[in-house]
Design a protein around this motif. Sequence first.
Motif, PDB file in Angstrom:
ATOM      1  N   PHE A   1       0.935  -1.239  -0.097  1.00 34.57           N
ATOM      2  CA  PHE A   1       0.059  -0.064   0.013  1.00 34.57           C
ATOM      3  C   PHE A   1       0.879   1.082   0.027  1.00 34.57           C
ATOM      4  O   PHE A   1       1.677   1.400   0.978  1.00 34.57           O
ATOM      5  N   GLU A   2       0.916   1.972  -1.006  1.00 30.87           N
ATOM      6  CA  GLU A   2       1.653   3.254  -1.237  1.00 30.87           C
ATOM      7  C   GLU A   2       0.732   4.351  -1.236  1.00 30.87           C
ATOM      8  O   GLU A   2       0.191   4.554  -2.030  1.00 30.87           O
ATOM      9  N   GLY A   3       1.157   5.532  -0.365  1.00 27.32           N
ATOM     10  CA  GLY A   3       0.419   6.525  -0.321  1.00 27.32           C
ATOM     11  C   GLY A   3      -1.130   6.423  -0.151  1.00 27.32           C
ATOM     12  O   GLY A   3      -1.710   7.315  -0.799  1.00 27.32           O
ATOM     13  N   CYS A   4      -1.361   5.710   0.455  1.00 27.15           N
ATOM     14  CA  CYS A   4      -2.939   5.200   0.776  1.00 27.15           C
ATOM     15  C   CYS A   4      -3.394   5.997   1.904  1.00 27.15           C
ATOM     16  O   CYS A   4      -2.744   6.006   2.783  1.00 27.15           O
ATOM     17  N   THR A   5      -4.792   6.152   1.920  1.00 25.01           N
ATOM     18  CA  THR A   5      -5.624   6.811   3.156  1.00 25.01           C
ATOM     19  C   THR A   5      -6.617   5.663   3.619  1.00 25.01           C
ATOM     20  O   THR A   5      -7.421   5.235   2.705  1.00 25.01           O
ATOM     21  N   PHE A   6      -6.532   5.639   4.939  1.00 27.03           N
ATOM     22  CA  PHE A   6      -7.577   4.787   5.790  1.00 27.03           C
ATOM     23  C   PHE A   6      -8.363   5.546   6.516  1.00 27.03           C
ATOM     24  O   PHE A   6      -7.739   6.009   7.542  1.00 27.03           O
ATOM     25  N   GLY A   7      -9.820   5.625   6.332  1.00 26.33           N
ATOM     26  CA  GLY A   7     -10.558   6.392   7.150  1.00 26.33           C
ATOM     27  C   GLY A   7     -11.465   5.565   7.852  1.00 26.33           C
ATOM     28  O   GLY A   7     -12.223   4.786   7.110  1.00 26.33           O
ATOM     29  N   ASP A   8     -11.542   5.502   9.145  1.00 25.59           N
ATOM     30  CA  ASP A   8     -12.543   4.622   9.797  1.00 25.59           C
ATOM     31  C   ASP A   8     -12.582   3.208   9.484  1.00 25.59           C
ATOM     32  O   ASP A   8     -13.704   2.540   9.270  1.00 25.59           O
ATOM     33  N   VAL A   9     -11.421   2.456   9.310  1.00 21.12           N
ATOM     34  CA  VAL A   9     -11.093   1.293   8.573  1.00 21.12           C
ATOM     35  C   VAL A   9     -11.074   0.336   9.804  1.00 21.12           C
ATOM     36  O   VAL A   9     -10.435   0.504  10.626  1.00 21.12           O
TER      37      VAL A   9
END
Length: 198
Positions: free
Chosen positions: A45-53
């Motif tokens: 995972f490169e430069g990814c965003t995880f919100g409320d995961v």
Amino acid sequence: MPELTEDATFRDEDWYAEDLADRHFVNCSFHRVDLTEATSRGAVFEGCTFGDVAFNVSRHTDSAFTRCVFTRCNLFEAEFTGCKLVGSTFDRCDLRPLTVAGGDWSFLTLAGGDLRGARFTGVRMRETDLSGADLTGAVLTGCDLSDAQWRGARLSGVDLRASDLTGLDPTTVHRAETVIDMMQAATIARALGFDIRD
């Protein structure tokens, strides 16, 4: 070749127990994705965003989460073995109880994180920001914590044996019953200006 996914957005998806082996995500966004009990081996995972995961009880081996941002994610009983999280940021995440073995977590931001009871063994954590983090009762043994940022961290009852504590100023942390070894004690004493003699 690993399966490559770029610039995609995943929202409100159920990936419960998903096998993410060898998947490759670049600049992707994950919002309210359920990764409970998911596994990854060799995933990137490169430069990814995880919100409320939800990463609850997920298992990650030899995977990379580089320059990623985790916001309000739940990592209850998540395990990372030999993973690379260089340059990533955790913001308002539930990190208890987290287990990390080996890998590279350098230049990571865990400032203010609740890491009570977490276990980090043999992890490279150079210049990781732990300022204000609550590490009460945690284990950080055999880790490279050189030049980590500690100001305001709670290290009560933490086991730091065999870790590189270069840059730790004990006067800036809460340190009741913190466990260190003799070599670390000498290093810290010298940093405080003591002249150690037999």
